[in-house]
Design a protein around this motif. Structure first.
Motif, mmCIF file in Angstrom:
data_model
loop_
_atom_site.group_PDB
_atom_site.id
_atom_site.type_symbol
_atom_site.label_atom_id
_atom_site.label_comp_id
_atom_site.label_asym_id
_atom_site.label_seq_id
_atom_site.Cartn_x
_atom_site.Cartn_y
_atom_site.Cartn_z
ATOM 1 N N UNK A 77 0.789 -1.226 0.000
ATOM 2 C CA UNK A 77 0.000 0.000 0.000
ATOM 3 C C UNK A 77 0.822 1.278 0.000
ATOM 4 N N UNK A 78 2.112 1.180 0.337
ATOM 5 C CA UNK A 78 2.965 2.373 0.316
ATOM 6 C C UNK A 78 3.116 2.883 -1.113
ATOM 7 N N UNK A 79 3.223 4.182 -1.238
ATOM 8 C CA UNK A 79 3.414 4.798 -2.547
ATOM 9 C C UNK A 79 4.896 5.051 -2.785
ATOM 10 N N UNK A 80 5.370 4.684 -3.968
ATOM 11 C CA UNK A 80 6.735 5.014 -4.362
ATOM 12 C C UNK A 80 6.762 6.480 -4.762
ATOM 13 N N UNK A 81 7.932 7.100 -4.733
ATOM 14 C CA UNK A 81 8.019 8.487 -5.193
ATOM 15 C C UNK A 81 7.545 8.580 -6.644
ATOM 16 N N UNK A 82 6.935 9.702 -6.979
ATOM 17 C CA UNK A 82 6.525 9.889 -8.364
ATOM 18 C C UNK A 82 7.761 10.015 -9.243
ATOM 19 N N UNK A 83 7.584 9.780 -10.527
ATOM 20 C CA UNK A 83 8.690 9.924 -11.472
ATOM 21 C C UNK A 83 9.263 11.332 -11.362
ATOM 22 N N UNK A 84 8.389 12.310 -11.273
ATOM 23 C CA UNK A 84 8.820 13.708 -11.175
ATOM 24 C C UNK A 84 9.668 13.931 -9.922
ATOM 25 N N UNK A 85 9.277 13.342 -8.797
ATOM 26 C CA UNK A 85 10.049 13.486 -7.555
ATOM 27 C C UNK A 85 11.422 12.841 -7.681
ATOM 28 N N UNK A 86 11.483 11.649 -8.289
ATOM 29 C CA UNK A 86 12.772 10.963 -8.453
ATOM 30 C C UNK A 86 13.686 11.776 -9.365
ATOM 31 N N UNK A 87 13.133 12.265 -10.466
ATOM 32 C CA UNK A 87 13.917 13.073 -11.418
ATOM 33 C C UNK A 87 14.489 14.305 -10.717
ATOM 34 N N UNK A 88 13.669 14.970 -9.906
ATOM 35 C CA UNK A 88 14.118 16.178 -9.211
ATOM 36 C C UNK A 88 15.167 15.868 -8.149
ATOM 37 N N UNK A 89 15.068 14.708 -7.530
ATOM 38 C CA UNK A 89 15.979 14.358 -6.443
ATOM 39 C C UNK A 89 17.343 13.892 -6.932
ATOM 40 N N UNK A 90 17.356 13.053 -7.970
ATOM 41 C CA UNK A 90 18.638 12.469 -8.383
ATOM 42 C C UNK A 90 19.041 12.793 -9.818
ATOM 43 N N UNK A 91 18.370 13.733 -10.457
ATOM 44 C CA UNK A 91 18.735 14.167 -11.809
ATOM 45 C C UNK A 91 18.922 12.979 -12.745
ATOM 46 N N UNK A 92 17.819 12.299 -13.012
ATOM 47 C CA UNK A 92 17.815 11.113 -13.855
ATOM 48 C C UNK A 92 16.749 11.301 -14.933
ATOM 49 N N UNK A 93 16.913 10.636 -16.037
ATOM 50 C CA UNK A 93 15.938 10.709 -17.121
ATOM 51 C C UNK A 93 14.622 10.064 -16.667
ATOM 52 N N UNK A 94 13.494 10.707 -16.902
ATOM 53 C CA UNK A 94 12.207 10.144 -16.493
ATOM 54 C C UNK A 94 11.948 8.749 -17.074
ATOM 55 N N UNK A 95 12.431 8.504 -18.300
ATOM 56 C CA UNK A 95 12.237 7.183 -18.909
ATOM 57 C C UNK A 95 12.968 6.084 -18.146
ATOM 58 N N UNK A 96 14.071 6.440 -17.504
ATOM 59 C CA UNK A 96 14.817 5.473 -16.698
ATOM 60 C C UNK A 96 13.996 5.071 -15.481
ATOM 61 N N UNK A 97 13.373 6.038 -14.847
ATOM 62 C CA UNK A 97 12.523 5.748 -13.681
ATOM 63 C C UNK A 97 11.325 4.909 -14.121
ATOM 64 N N UNK A 98 10.719 5.287 -15.239
ATOM 65 C CA UNK A 98 9.576 4.524 -15.751
ATOM 66 C C UNK A 98 9.964 3.075 -16.059
ATOM 67 N N UNK A 99 11.152 2.889 -16.612
ATOM 68 C CA UNK A 99 11.619 1.530 -16.916
ATOM 69 C C UNK A 99 11.762 0.715 -15.635
#
Length: 131
Positions: A34-56
């Motif tokens: 039931x826990x929510x993972x960080x949104x793609x946008x949050x991960x991108x902002x935190x670690x400067x990563x391509x959104x497609x990488x998080x989606x993958x």
């Protein structure tokens, strides 16, 4: 909530690092059903990563049945990876913390400590006939 980090020197693909960190959090009881993972946008902002990488990474976790993406809402944990939680084994954590301190005192850096730990773990699993 989990906070992802990237090790650019590890040689491990960034999306695999996110998958492994999520699995580790599930194994250690840091993430629950039931826990929510960080949104793609949050991960991108935190670690400067391509959104497609998080989606993958999230798609891989979804294929394994560990998380579920809900359009417009987020990605949620469906199940944990069982086993005893870290909180249930404080003596193991204390022992490992002492071992890491001893390794640092012996002059080992983080990569050397990881290599020694991994080799030792693989060796013990091989001896037990698990690997």
């Amino acid at each position: 909530m989990i906070e992802y980090r990237l090790d650019t020197r590890s040689g491990v693909a960034p999306y695999l690092q996110l998958v492994q960190q999520t699995k580790d959090a599930l194994r250690l009881g840091l993430l629950h059903r039931g826990d929510q993972l960080p949104t793609v946008k949050e991960v991108v902002a935190t670690i400067a990563i391509n959104p497609n990488t998080v989606l993958k990474a999230y798609r891989d976790l979804e294929r394994e049945g560990l998380v579920e993406g809900r359009p417009g809402v987020g990605t949620f944990v469906l199940k944990t990876l069982g086993g005893p939680r870290l909180a249930d084994n404080p003596h193991l954590r204390r022992g490992l913390t002492r071992w890491v301190a001893d390794a640092r005192e012996a002059g080992l850096d983080q990569e050397s400590i990881s290599a020694l730990f991994d080799a030792t773990l693989r060796g013990s699993l091989h001896e037990e006939g698990i690997a």
